[in-house]
Design a protein around this motif. Structure first.
Motif, PDB file in Angstrom:
ATOM      1  N   ASN A 173      10.369  36.340  25.033  1.00  0.00           N
ATOM      2  CA  ASN A 173      10.286  35.579  26.289  1.00  0.00           C
ATOM      3  C   ASN A 173       9.231  34.482  26.236  1.00  0.00           C
ATOM      4  OD1 ASN A 173      12.237  37.335  27.391  1.00  0.00           O
ATOM      5  ND2 ASN A 173      10.610  38.851  27.752  1.00  0.00           N
ATOM      6  N   SER A 174       8.591  34.294  25.079  1.00  0.00           N
ATOM      7  CA  SER A 174       7.540  33.278  24.992  1.00  0.00           C
ATOM      8  C   SER A 174       8.133  31.886  25.216  1.00  0.00           C
ATOM      9  CB  SER A 174       6.884  33.297  23.613  1.00  0.00           C
ATOM     10  OG  SER A 174       6.401  34.571  23.320  1.00  0.00           O
ATOM     11  N   THR A 175       7.281  30.986  25.685  1.00  0.00           N
ATOM     12  CA  THR A 175       7.710  29.593  25.842  1.00  0.00           C
ATOM     13  C   THR A 175       6.752  28.695  25.064  1.00  0.00           C
ATOM     14  OG1 THR A 175       6.405  29.449  27.847  1.00  0.00           O
ATOM     15  CG2 THR A 175       8.768  29.895  28.091  1.00  0.00           C
ATOM     16  N   LEU A 186      10.258  24.785  26.017  1.00  0.00           N
ATOM     17  CA  LEU A 186      11.383  25.528  25.455  1.00  0.00           C
ATOM     18  C   LEU A 186      11.048  27.014  25.366  1.00  0.00           C
ATOM     19  CD1 LEU A 186      12.168  23.162  22.432  1.00  0.00           C
ATOM     20  CD2 LEU A 186      13.409  23.256  24.588  1.00  0.00           C
ATOM     21  N   THR A 187      12.064  27.835  25.571  1.00  0.00           N
ATOM     22  CA  THR A 187      11.876  29.260  25.306  1.00  0.00           C
ATOM     23  C   THR A 187      11.972  29.477  23.804  1.00  0.00           C
ATOM     24  OG1 THR A 187      14.220  29.756  25.395  1.00  0.00           O
ATOM     25  CG2 THR A 187      13.015  29.846  27.477  1.00  0.00           C
ATOM     26  N   LEU A 188      11.574  30.674  23.375  1.00  0.00           N
ATOM     27  CA  LEU A 188      11.608  30.987  21.940  1.00  0.00           C
ATOM     28  C   LEU A 188      13.014  30.802  21.384  1.00  0.00           C
ATOM     29  CD1 LEU A 188       9.701  33.409  19.921  1.00  0.00           C
ATOM     30  CD2 LEU A 188      12.102  33.982  20.015  1.00  0.00           C
ATOM     31  N   GLN A 189      13.996  31.269  22.140  1.00  0.00           N
ATOM     32  CA  GLN A 189      15.375  31.142  21.654  1.00  0.00           C
ATOM     33  C   GLN A 189      15.781  29.685  21.527  1.00  0.00           C
ATOM     34  OE1 GLN A 189      17.909  33.548  24.161  1.00  0.00           O
ATOM     35  NE2 GLN A 189      16.353  35.158  24.093  1.00  0.00           N
ATOM     36  N   GLU A 190      15.350  28.872  22.515  1.00  0.00           N
ATOM     37  CA  GLU A 190      15.719  27.450  22.453  1.00  0.00           C
ATOM     38  C   GLU A 190      15.057  26.759  21.268  1.00  0.00           C
ATOM     39  OE1 GLU A 190      16.610  26.213  27.056  1.00  0.00           O
ATOM     40  OE2 GLU A 190      14.527  26.528  26.437  1.00  0.00           O
ATOM     41  N   SER A 229      13.397  23.255  16.826  1.00  0.00           N
ATOM     42  CA  SER A 229      12.294  22.401  17.252  1.00  0.00           C
ATOM     43  C   SER A 229      11.093  22.548  16.325  1.00  0.00           C
ATOM     44  CB  SER A 229      11.887  22.769  18.678  1.00  0.00           C
ATOM     45  OG  SER A 229      10.578  22.321  18.944  1.00  0.00           O
ATOM     46  N   ASN A 230      10.681  21.411  15.739  1.00  0.00           N
ATOM     47  CA  ASN A 230       9.507  21.431  14.863  1.00  0.00           C
ATOM     48  C   ASN A 230       8.252  21.741  15.662  1.00  0.00           C
ATOM     49  OD1 ASN A 230      11.125  20.722  12.757  1.00  0.00           O
ATOM     50  ND2 ASN A 230      10.591  18.549  12.804  1.00  0.00           N
ATOM     51  N   ILE A 231       8.151  21.114  16.858  1.00  0.00           N
ATOM     52  CA  ILE A 231       6.945  21.269  17.661  1.00  0.00           C
ATOM     53  C   ILE A 231       6.748  22.737  18.037  1.00  0.00           C
ATOM     54  CG2 ILE A 231       5.795  20.537  19.775  1.00  0.00           C
ATOM     55  CD1 ILE A 231       7.675  18.040  19.694  1.00  0.00           C
TER      56      ILE A 231
END
Lengths: 116, 568
Positions: free
Chosen positions: B301-303, B327-331, B337-339
């Motif tokens: 659930n981390s963002t 973004l969420t972890l899944q996203e 995502s590099n960032i």
């Protein structure tokens, strides 16, 4: 008495000599046979190796694929062409309802009648 | 008198006695001689067979042959066959002209002039032609040319040709391994080779590889097609058994035919899977995810803040598919995502990051049976920016096989198993495996991989009926010391079936070109991923992975079926 023994011994010598030579002859024969069988076995082994290599060469997938596509019109299995047995019902076409023959009719007799 | 009488009386008795003794002595002597002869004869006849065996073996003086190499189902990939070579004794040749005429009639490829030169020499032995076919041999034999003879030689043949060339390697004219498994059999693996030998029959059991010839062909066929389609410079692929580490297929294109080892000298024919090191790019992101999830610094659930480029020192880290939001972890995983990935790595910390990559075997040279193994290229100093770039697979290069090995560990429950080209018994795996992440983390990784194929960047790897999971990677190649935007290395690493992954697949394309149908894109999702999908669709039935269609897929298949029937 002594002469008798001598004669017996000489006879025994002759018999054993003949026996010995016959055995030796047989042994030589057997040895020759073993050698020829061994070389034959080696020959066969070599042939087997060669044939196995040739089989592997003829059944290499690259060749089989080409042949199957050219002569049989076969292609690699596509997804959807493989179904689990318990899911077969979902992909099989509807089975036409089986019409049971009426008990009082004899189908073979009907056929015979048709022929006449 | 009495003495004489007594002696006279007794003397015949004693004389007789003495004579008897002598006879007995002689008899005993003869008996002993005959006993010795009999004993020796018996001894010889009992031990003769063994002695003769030793002598004949020494006499034949044929060494134990090189073991055959077979795939995991016993298909022969390399074998020794006997060939005859034609030689001559020029001193014994009576009529050179006649000999030349007869020989060239059977062997038209022989040059009469050089043949004449050879036969005119004052030597007792010259080779005329190596490797003569059995028919030609018979023909020459029937001509009865004096001074010409044959000598049997063994020749290493690779009946399947190019298939598995990089695994097999090749041998020189004296059957010494020069590359691949062939070299292993002579060198490091000499002990293994010796264990295959059966001296009694002067033969050897075949060396059984983990390779599956059918899978190898399917992968190589699809990769060759893709290489041509996308006009790529090279392609490589691996299929790894996730729970045993067995390499079922290893393809590197362009390849060569081991029957003609000169082709292997071409520089482009190197084995990219183990001899080359590459920046695997986003494929490595999965490692960062596993590390963070396992360390507990991130959970499902981390963002992560990906609103702005990440600035570290003088570098700005940007996203390829920039979303400019939190973004969420899944996203982060789905959009690659590099960032987000960099932030995740920074949360674990520089030391933790290094330690994990080391534990995952990415910092050391991976050694399989192949003698050709490249060491990873690592940054000389590990700084904050190194962790940031390494989190998304830039700045350090490893063998593609290492990428596959780590991915197998991420999905198989967390066990890092050293890959092998030889057949491996499942029972021996537990002794070799090393746990790098918890089973629960592996489960989360499986979910992320599967989600990525369902609706992320790896959508085109999906195969109806088979749950595929995977991660894409597009790395820019370093050309003249700078990252080039036009020279890309695209890759896909994935596993199937995702519920309990059994096989890991890695596909890599070197410099695929953008095409019309890819809308000008040349990133992984447009080339490596669909190729991987095709490969999986083709090898899953071969590997016995049973399809399980969702309702949606079943409808699609049902819709496609009548069309097929009409076509037939």
């Amino acid at each position: 008495m002594l002469r008798l023994a001598n004669i017996a011994l000489v006879l025994a010598l002759i018999v054993s000599a003949v026996f010995l030579y016959s055995i030796e002859h047989k042994t030589r024969e057997a040895e020759r046979q073993v050698a020829s069988l061994k070389s034959q076995i080696n020959e066969e082994r070599e042939t087997i190796r060669l044939l196995r290599a040739e089989w592997s060469n003829l059944t290499r997938p690259q060749r089989l694929q080409k042949l199957a596509q050219r002569h049989l019109g076969l292609n690699p299995v596509k997804p959807g062409q493989k179904v689990r047995r318990r899911n077969l019902g979902t992909v099989l076409p509807e089975r036409p309802a089986v019409v049971p023959h009426a008990a009082d009719r004899d189908p073979i007799a009907d056929m015979l009648k048709g022929l006449q | 008198m009495t003495d004489a009488q007594t002696t006279g009386k007794a003397s015949p008795g004693t004389v007789r006695l003495a004579g008897q003794n002598r006879i007995r002595l002689v008899l005993a002597g003869f008996a002993l001689c005959f006993l010795i002869i009999a004993g020796r004869t018996a001894g010889l006849s009992v031990f003769l067979s063994e002695n003769a065996g030793v002598r004949s073996a020494a006499h034949d003086n044929i060494r134990i042959p090189r073991p055959d190499i077979t795939d995991r189902h016993g298909r022969i990939l390399a074998s020794d066959i006997r060939v005859a070579s034609l030689h001559a004794n020029p001193r014994k040749i009576i009529d050179i002209d006649e000999a030349i005429e007869k020989l060239t009639a059977v062997l038209p490829e022989l040059d009469p002039r050089s043949l004449r030169k050879k036969l005119s020499k004052d030597k007792a032995f010259v080779w005329l032609k190596r490797e003569v076919s059995p028919e030609q041999r018979l023909a020459i034999h029937n001509q009865g040319i004096p001074g010409v003879g044959f000598r049997n030689e063994t020749k290493r043949v690779y009946p399947m040709g190019r298939l598995g060339a990089h695994v097999l390697g090749f041998v020189d004219i004296d059957s010494r391994g020069l590359a691949g498994i062939e070299k292993y059999l002579d060198g490091q693996g000499a002990l293994y080779t010796a264990s295959l030998a059966k001296p009694q029959t002067r033969s050897a059991l075949p060396a059984q590889l983990a390779l599956d010839a059918r899978v190898q062909h399917a992968l190589s066929d699809e990769l060759a097609g893709a290489m041509q389609h996308f006009r790529a410079k090279a392609a490589a692929g691996i299929v790894l058994a996730a729970d045993t580490g067995e390499i079922l297929s290893l393809v590197s294109l362009p390849d060569y035919n081991p029957n003609d080892p000169r082709q292997a000298l071409d520089k482009s024919a190197i084995n990219r899977v183990t001899t080359g090191v590459f920046e695997l790019g986003s494929v490595i992101k999965a490692v960062t995810f596993a590390m963070a999830l396992d360390a507990g610094t991130a959970n499902m659930n981390s963002t992560f803040d990906a609103r702005f480029p990440l600035v570290v020192g003088r570098s700005r880290i940007n996203d390829f598919h920039a979303k400019r939001r939190i973004l969420t972890l899944q996203e982060v995983f789905l959009y690659s995502s590099n960032i987000g990935t960099a932030r995740m790595a920074l949360q674990v910390g520089l030391e933790g990051h290094q330690a994990f990559l080391k534990k995952a075997g990415l910092f050391s040279r991976l050694r399989t049976e192949l003698p050709e193994a490249a060491a990873p290229l690592l940054p000389p100093r590990w700084s904050k920016i190194t962790t940031v770039t390494a989190s998304f697979g830039h700045g350090f290069a490893v063998q593609p096989l290492q990428g596959a090995m780590v991915t197998a560990a991420l999905v198989n429950g967390g066990l890092l198993i050293p890959p092998t080209l030889l057949r491996r018994h499942p029972d021996t795996v537990s002794g070799l495996a090393k746990r790098i992440i918890k089973p629960s983390t592996s489960e989360k990784m499986r979910y992320l991989f599967a989600l990525n194929v369902e609706k992320g960047t790896a959508r085109r790897a999906g195969v109806p009926g088979i749950r595929v999971g995977g991660k894409t990677g597009t790395a820019e190649k370093v050309i003249n010391g700078r990252y080039s935007r036009d020279h890309r290395l695209t890759s896909f690493v994935g596993a199937f079936p995702m519920d309990a992954p059994k096989y890991v697949l890695l596909v890599m394309l070197d410099e695929p070109q953008p095409l019309k149908e890819t809308y000008g894109y040349a990133t992984s999702g447009w080339n490596a991923v669909p190729v991987a999908g095709k490969v999986i669709a083709r090898i899953a039935p071969l590997l016995g992975v049973e399809p399980e269609y969702t309702e949606e897929e079943q409808k699609k298949i049902a819709a496609a079926r009548p069309k097929q029937d009409k076509g037939n």
